[in-house]
Design a protein around this motif. Structure first.
Motif, PDB file in Angstrom:
ATOM      1  N   ILE A   1     -27.082  16.428  35.215  1.00  0.00           N
ATOM      2  CA  ILE A   1     -26.188  16.997  36.214  1.00  0.00           C
ATOM      3  C   ILE A   1     -24.770  17.087  35.672  1.00  0.00           C
ATOM      4  CG2 ILE A   1     -25.117  16.568  38.453  1.00  0.00           C
ATOM      5  CD1 ILE A   1     -27.800  15.405  39.368  1.00  0.00           C
ATOM      6  N   ALA A   2     -24.338  16.035  34.981  1.00  0.00           N
ATOM      7  CA  ALA A   2     -23.000  16.064  34.390  1.00  0.00           C
ATOM      8  C   ALA A   2     -22.886  17.179  33.358  1.00  0.00           C
ATOM      9  CB  ALA A   2     -22.684  14.711  33.751  1.00  0.00           C
ATOM     10  N   ASP A   3     -23.951  17.351  32.569  1.00  0.00           N
ATOM     11  CA  ASP A   3     -23.939  18.447  31.584  1.00  0.00           C
ATOM     12  C   ASP A   3     -23.856  19.798  32.273  1.00  0.00           C
ATOM     13  OD1 ASP A   3     -24.093  16.591  29.574  1.00  0.00           O
ATOM     14  OD2 ASP A   3     -26.276  16.755  29.338  1.00  0.00           O
ATOM     15  N   LEU A   4     -24.627  19.978  33.361  1.00  0.00           N
ATOM     16  CA  LEU A   4     -24.605  21.234  34.092  1.00  0.00           C
ATOM     17  C   LEU A   4     -23.236  21.498  34.722  1.00  0.00           C
ATOM     18  CD1 LEU A   4     -28.094  21.157  35.834  1.00  0.00           C
ATOM     19  CD2 LEU A   4     -27.402  22.603  33.908  1.00  0.00           C
ATOM     20  N   GLU A   5     -22.624  20.429  35.248  1.00  0.00           N
ATOM     21  CA  GLU A   5     -21.293  20.592  35.827  1.00  0.00           C
ATOM     22  C   GLU A   5     -20.283  21.019  34.770  1.00  0.00           C
ATOM     23  OE1 GLU A   5     -20.506  16.874  37.651  1.00  0.00           O
ATOM     24  OE2 GLU A   5     -21.558  17.358  39.524  1.00  0.00           O
ATOM     25  N   ARG A   6     -20.383  20.414  33.590  1.00  0.00           N
ATOM     26  CA  ARG A   6     -19.469  20.816  32.507  1.00  0.00           C
ATOM     27  C   ARG A   6     -19.716  22.261  32.089  1.00  0.00           C
ATOM     28  NH1 ARG A   6     -20.303  15.394  30.763  1.00  0.00           N
ATOM     29  NH2 ARG A   6     -22.072  16.056  29.479  1.00  0.00           N
ATOM     30  N   GLU A   7     -20.994  22.647  32.003  1.00  0.00           N
ATOM     31  CA  GLU A   7     -21.307  24.031  31.641  1.00  0.00           C
ATOM     32  C   GLU A   7     -20.809  25.003  32.707  1.00  0.00           C
ATOM     33  OE1 GLU A   7     -25.480  24.176  31.055  1.00  0.00           O
ATOM     34  OE2 GLU A   7     -25.484  22.881  29.277  1.00  0.00           O
ATOM     35  N   ASN A   8     -20.942  24.617  33.980  1.00  0.00           N
ATOM     36  CA  ASN A   8     -20.477  25.466  35.067  1.00  0.00           C
ATOM     37  C   ASN A   8     -18.962  25.641  35.020  1.00  0.00           C
ATOM     38  OD1 ASN A   8     -20.692  27.036  37.382  1.00  0.00           O
ATOM     39  ND2 ASN A   8     -20.470  25.276  38.742  1.00  0.00           N
ATOM     40  N   ALA A   9     -18.253  24.521  34.778  1.00  0.00           N
ATOM     41  CA  ALA A   9     -16.796  24.594  34.682  1.00  0.00           C
ATOM     42  C   ALA A   9     -16.367  25.474  33.508  1.00  0.00           C
ATOM     43  CB  ALA A   9     -16.205  23.189  34.537  1.00  0.00           C
ATOM     44  N   ALA A  10     -17.069  25.315  32.386  1.00  0.00           N
ATOM     45  CA  ALA A  10     -16.747  26.150  31.218  1.00  0.00           C
ATOM     46  C   ALA A  10     -17.011  27.618  31.507  1.00  0.00           C
ATOM     47  CB  ALA A  10     -17.553  25.681  30.013  1.00  0.00           C
ATOM     48  N   LEU A  11     -18.106  27.899  32.233  1.00  0.00           N
ATOM     49  CA  LEU A  11     -18.430  29.282  32.574  1.00  0.00           C
ATOM     50  C   LEU A  11     -17.366  29.876  33.491  1.00  0.00           C
ATOM     51  CD1 LEU A  11     -20.387  31.661  32.496  1.00  0.00           C
ATOM     52  CD2 LEU A  11     -21.627  30.627  34.389  1.00  0.00           C
ATOM     53  N   LYS A  12     -16.934  29.099  34.501  1.00  0.00           N
ATOM     54  CA  LYS A  12     -15.891  29.585  35.395  1.00  0.00           C
ATOM     55  C   LYS A  12     -14.597  29.847  34.629  1.00  0.00           C
ATOM     56  CE  LYS A  12     -17.519  27.441  39.688  1.00  0.00           C
ATOM     57  NZ  LYS A  12     -17.214  26.447  40.755  1.00  0.00           N
ATOM     58  N   ALA A  13     -14.262  28.932  33.719  1.00  0.00           N
ATOM     59  CA  ALA A  13     -13.049  29.133  32.924  1.00  0.00           C
ATOM     60  C   ALA A  13     -13.157  30.385  32.067  1.00  0.00           C
ATOM     61  CB  ALA A  13     -12.789  27.902  32.051  1.00  0.00           C
ATOM     62  N   ARG A  14     -14.342  30.603  31.493  1.00  0.00           N
ATOM     63  CA  ARG A  14     -14.529  31.788  30.650  1.00  0.00           C
ATOM     64  C   ARG A  14     -14.466  33.061  31.480  1.00  0.00           C
ATOM     65  NH1 ARG A  14     -18.599  30.169  28.325  1.00  0.00           N
ATOM     66  NH2 ARG A  14     -20.310  31.295  29.336  1.00  0.00           N
ATOM     67  N   LEU A  15     -15.063  33.024  32.691  1.00  0.00           N
ATOM     68  CA  LEU A  15     -15.005  34.194  33.552  1.00  0.00           C
ATOM     69  C   LEU A  15     -13.572  34.482  33.971  1.00  0.00           C
ATOM     70  CD1 LEU A  15     -18.140  33.684  35.823  1.00  0.00           C
ATOM     71  CD2 LEU A  15     -17.837  35.367  33.998  1.00  0.00           C
ATOM     72  N   GLY A  16     -12.824  33.412  34.320  1.00  0.00           N
ATOM     73  CA  GLY A  16     -11.428  33.614  34.673  1.00  0.00           C
ATOM     74  C   GLY A  16     -10.638  34.170  33.512  1.00  0.00           C
ATOM     75  N   SER A  17     -10.907  33.650  32.330  1.00  0.00           N
ATOM     76  CA  SER A  17     -10.234  34.155  31.140  1.00  0.00           C
ATOM     77  C   SER A  17     -10.604  35.598  30.883  1.00  0.00           C
ATOM     78  CB  SER A  17     -10.595  33.272  29.934  1.00  0.00           C
ATOM     79  OG  SER A  17     -10.015  33.775  28.755  1.00  0.00           O
ATOM     80  N   ASP A  18     -11.874  35.947  31.119  1.00  0.00           N
ATOM     81  CA  ASP A  18     -12.301  37.332  30.919  1.00  0.00           C
ATOM     82  C   ASP A  18     -11.598  38.263  31.901  1.00  0.00           C
ATOM     83  OD1 ASP A  18     -13.912  36.528  28.888  1.00  0.00           O
ATOM     84  OD2 ASP A  18     -15.758  36.493  30.069  1.00  0.00           O
ATOM     85  N   ASP A  19     -11.439  37.818  33.159  1.00  0.00           N
ATOM     86  CA  ASP A  19     -10.734  38.634  34.140  1.00  0.00           C
ATOM     87  C   ASP A  19      -9.290  38.849  33.704  1.00  0.00           C
ATOM     88  OD1 ASP A  19     -12.982  38.806  35.673  1.00  0.00           O
ATOM     89  OD2 ASP A  19     -12.417  37.165  37.026  1.00  0.00           O
ATOM     90  N   ARG A  20      -8.650  37.801  33.245  1.00  0.00           N
ATOM     91  CA  ARG A  20      -7.269  37.917  32.789  1.00  0.00           C
ATOM     92  C   ARG A  20      -7.193  38.809  31.553  1.00  0.00           C
ATOM     93  NH1 ARG A  20      -2.205  36.105  32.759  1.00  0.00           N
ATOM     94  NH2 ARG A  20      -1.188  35.564  30.794  1.00  0.00           N
ATOM     95  N   THR A  21      -8.173  38.652  30.668  1.00  0.00           N
ATOM     96  CA  THR A  21      -8.192  39.488  29.466  1.00  0.00           C
ATOM     97  C   THR A  21      -8.341  40.950  29.829  1.00  0.00           C
ATOM     98  OG1 THR A  21      -9.132  37.678  28.158  1.00  0.00           O
ATOM     99  CG2 THR A  21      -9.380  39.917  27.292  1.00  0.00           C
ATOM    100  N   ARG A  22      -9.241  41.239  30.792  1.00  0.00           N
ATOM    101  CA  ARG A  22      -9.403  42.622  31.216  1.00  0.00           C
ATOM    102  C   ARG A  22      -8.129  43.164  31.846  1.00  0.00           C
ATOM    103  NH1 ARG A  22     -14.738  40.809  32.461  1.00  0.00           N
ATOM    104  NH2 ARG A  22     -14.076  40.187  34.547  1.00  0.00           N
TER     105      ARG A  22
ATOM    106  N   ARG B   1      -5.028  42.201  31.254  1.00  0.00           N
ATOM    107  CA  ARG B   1      -4.011  42.410  30.219  1.00  0.00           C
ATOM    108  C   ARG B   1      -4.359  43.610  29.350  1.00  0.00           C
ATOM    109  NH1 ARG B   1      -2.367  37.103  27.151  1.00  0.00           N
ATOM    110  NH2 ARG B   1      -0.376  38.200  27.025  1.00  0.00           N
ATOM    111  N   ALA B   2      -5.649  43.809  29.118  1.00  0.00           N
ATOM    112  CA  ALA B   2      -6.061  44.981  28.343  1.00  0.00           C
ATOM    113  C   ALA B   2      -5.707  46.266  29.087  1.00  0.00           C
ATOM    114  CB  ALA B   2      -7.560  44.921  28.057  1.00  0.00           C
ATOM    115  N   ALA B   3      -5.916  46.268  30.412  1.00  0.00           N
ATOM    116  CA  ALA B   3      -5.550  47.439  31.210  1.00  0.00           C
ATOM    117  C   ALA B   3      -4.042  47.659  31.191  1.00  0.00           C
ATOM    118  CB  ALA B   3      -6.045  47.260  32.644  1.00  0.00           C
TER     119      ALA B   3
END
Length: 336
Positions: free
Chosen positions: A76-97, A99-101
């Motif tokens: 569960i702890a591993d899944l929570e860390r993976e989920n947090a990393a995924l959310k951070a990556r998605l947020g970063s991707d939104d910001r990247t998109r 800034r690219a625009a």
């Protein structure tokens, strides 16, 4: 039992007998003479083994459950860390998109005006050099940046470079009270000077006090001598208020800048001015006016008379007024 010579001999004898019985049992296979004794022992000790197993199994299950719960907790702890990393990556991707625009929009603006620009990122805000409205960008003299260069983004004029270090530069924003830029009105080409007013609209003074200006008119930079500090054709803002005519030699307008100075991120420094004045070509196409809905009223004739287009009811036959203007008396009732 005391450790004597007789007890040691007895132990050796029991071990020898045990080995002899094992050998006989192995060699006998299924026809072993000890098979009947084994079954009897199983019948005698089987219930005892089951009882012991029943008593021990819950303990073993509990120990296994604890062991498995640790494994599940770790998963569960591993899944929570993976989920947090995924959310951070998605947020970063939104910001990247985003800034690219923003970068793409700025490049289109620079392309429309034929400006050679150097991209930079806003890394700090504040009064680094005593100015009230400034930002610091991550490009300096090592990148070819010099004092009094025009700074823009995809929306229009951001400001001008005031201080340069090897790796950073300070930009005075167009809404600073100490900032003034020469402007040209779209279409009419009326000239003026726009001055910053902090968080309020820009103040524009037209040189022609009789110039015809209306709300929604747009303006661009007029340009400076040798293109320093301003290159021509950069969008500045849109007129939102026209002050009444006075006895002054100039006319004052209020202008909303195209650039949002509180949300600057990616900017471009004009390091190569255009070969010729782009005039109004950098401005985006004007927004189409929204159609104004109209209401059509249809008059419905009443029982006593009809309504004319003006909204007044026409007189009925019984109470009509003759052309001569006199009233026609109503007939008197008669007795039979």
């Amino acid at each position: 039992m005391r450790d004597t010579r007789e007890s040691r001999l007895l132990l050796v004898l029991l071990i020898a007998i045990a080995f002899a019985l094992i050998t006989v049992d192995i060699r006998g296979g299924e026809n072993s003479p000890l098979d009947s004794a084994r079954r009897a022992a199983a019948s005698a000790f089987g219930p005892v083994e089951n009882g012991v197993a029943s008593a021990v199994d819950p303990i073993g299950n509990a120990i296994g459950a604890v062991r498995d719960s640790d494994a599940r907790h770790n998963r569960i702890a591993d899944l929570e860390r993976e989920n947090a990393a995924l959310k951070a990556r998605l947020g970063s991707d939104d910001r990247t998109r985003g800034r690219a625009a923003e970068l793409d929009k700025m490049l289109k603006t620079a392309g429309a005006g034929r400006y050679g620009i150097k991209g930079a990122e806003v890394i700090a805000i504040g009064a680094a050099q005593g100015f009230s409205w400034t930002v610091t960008i991550d490009a300096g003299s090592d990148d070819g940046i010099a004092r009094d260069m025009t700074v823009l983004n995809g929306d229009g004029l951001v400001g001008r470079v005031t201080t340069v270090s090897p790796s950073t530069s300070t930009v005075l924003l167009a809404n600073d009270p100490d900032f003034t830029v020469g402007t040209r009105m779209e279409k009419t080409a009326e000239l003026g000077f726009a001055t910053g007013q902090g968080d309020r609209p820009l103040r524009l003074q037209l040189l022609n006090s009789k110039a015809k200006v209306r709300k929604g008119d747009r303006l661009i930079t007029f340009g400076s001598r040798a293109d320093r500090p301003f290159v021509p054709g950069v969008p500045v803002g849109e007129v939102i208020r026209v002050d009444p005519l006075g006895n002054d030699l100039t006319r004052t307008l209020q202008v909303r800048p195209f650039v949002g100075f509180t949300k600057l991120d990616i900017v471009g420094i004009v390091v190569q001015p255009p070969r010729k004045d782009p005039r109004d070509t950098v401005l985006p196409p004007p927004a189409k006016p929204k159609p104004t809905p109209t209401v059509t009223v249809t008059a419905t004739p009443s029982a006593g008379g009809s309504a004319d287009p003006s909204g007044s009811a026409s007189p009925s036959a019984a109470g009509a007024t003759p052309a001569g203007g006199g009233a026609t008396p109503a007939p008197s009732p008669t007795r039979s």
